[in-house]
Design a protein around this motif. Sequence first.
Motif, short mmCIF file in Angstrom:
data_model
loop_
_atom_site.label_atom_id
_atom_site.label_comp_id
_atom_site.label_asym_id
_atom_site.label_seq_id
_atom_site.Cartn_x
_atom_site.Cartn_y
_atom_site.Cartn_z
N ALA A 1 0.87 -1.15 -0.04
CA ALA A 1 0.02 0.00 -0.03
C ALA A 1 0.75 1.28 -0.01
O ALA A 1 1.88 1.47 0.80
CB ALA A 1 -0.82 -0.14 1.25
N TRP B 1 -5.69 3.99 0.74
CA TRP B 1 -6.53 3.37 0.04
C TRP B 1 -7.88 3.72 0.58
O TRP B 1 -8.72 3.86 -0.51
CB TRP B 1 -6.26 1.67 0.13
N ASP C 1 -2.26 8.46 -2.95
CA ASP C 1 -0.95 7.89 -3.02
C ASP C 1 0.07 8.84 -2.96
O ASP C 1 1.42 8.40 -2.73
CB ASP C 1 -1.11 6.86 -4.19
N PRO D 1 -14.29 -0.21 -2.49
CA PRO D 1 -12.84 -0.50 -3.26
C PRO D 1 -13.07 -0.17 -4.62
O PRO D 1 -12.08 0.41 -5.39
CB PRO D 1 -12.60 -2.03 -3.14
N ARG E 1 -10.40 2.65 -6.03
CA ARG E 1 -9.18 2.20 -7.16
C ARG E 1 -8.97 3.32 -8.10
O ARG E 1 -7.90 3.43 -8.60
CB ARG E 1 -9.44 0.81 -7.55
N SER F 1 -6.51 5.58 -6.61
CA SER F 1 -5.27 4.99 -6.04
C SER F 1 -4.69 4.00 -6.78
O SER F 1 -5.12 2.67 -6.89
CB SER F 1 -5.56 4.18 -4.57
N SER G 1 -1.90 2.27 -6.52
CA SER G 1 -1.57 1.02 -5.77
C SER G 1 -2.56 0.24 -5.45
O SER G 1 -2.67 -1.23 -5.44
CB SER G 1 -0.55 1.31 -4.49
N LEU G 2 -3.68 0.61 -5.04
CA LEU G 2 -4.95 -0.14 -4.75
C LEU G 2 -5.55 -0.86 -6.06
O LEU G 2 -5.79 -2.12 -6.09
CB LEU G 2 -6.01 0.72 -4.23
N CYS H 1 -3.46 -3.67 -6.73
CA CYS H 1 -3.73 -4.90 -5.74
C CYS H 1 -5.07 -5.62 -6.26
O CYS H 1 -5.03 -7.00 -6.09
CB CYS H 1 -3.87 -4.43 -4.50
#
Length: 203
Positions: free
Chosen positions: A93, A100, A124, A177, A181, A184, A186-187, A190
């Motif tokens: 994260a 996130w 982020d 989520p 997303r 973010s 990085s989210l 993921c």
Amino acid sequence: MRPASPFVNLLVEGVSDETVARRLVSYVGLGVGRVYGKAGKGYLLRRLPKYNAAAQFQPWFAVVDLDNAPECAPALIYTTLPRPASGMRFRVAVRAIESWLLADVERMAQFLGIPVRYLPPEPDLEVEPKITLVNLARRSHYRLVREDMVPRERTGRKVGPGYPSRIIEFASERWRPEVARERSPSLAKCIDALHGLRDWLNG
């Protein structure tokens, strides 16, 4: 090799991270098995090779905060686990799990009782997302939110006494989520990785 269990085991830093990880696994349509770690980042990284070996046979999802690490998230992933097992999804994260959560700006603004314009547009990029979240809570219209999330004066603490429970409440009940997303990267990576884990399980 087909996995022996349809449930994803979690490896997390703490209880707040566990809630986020559970939410993400559920979001991609998978179930949660056992939860390991919950003793900090250092412990998780030391134990990661052991659990990576187990991920040859079972699905695993491990997540840590980037924090102030000098390398970027992809570099940290590669140097920490250069040969992930087929059932391991190890994600970072940027720079903390709070980024996130902050990425769902509408729901977070409602939760804190502040205008949406106060939320960072690119979470982020926040150097310390946890401190960003605490400072946003200072501006909350809700007294209980301020009392829970903002540290008392002269305690030397970074967060308030009810901070973990508030994070768990938001992540489990309000966080989206699929919306977060979009703000973010990085989210988003993921979630894509977890979709890949689901495909591995169904393959």
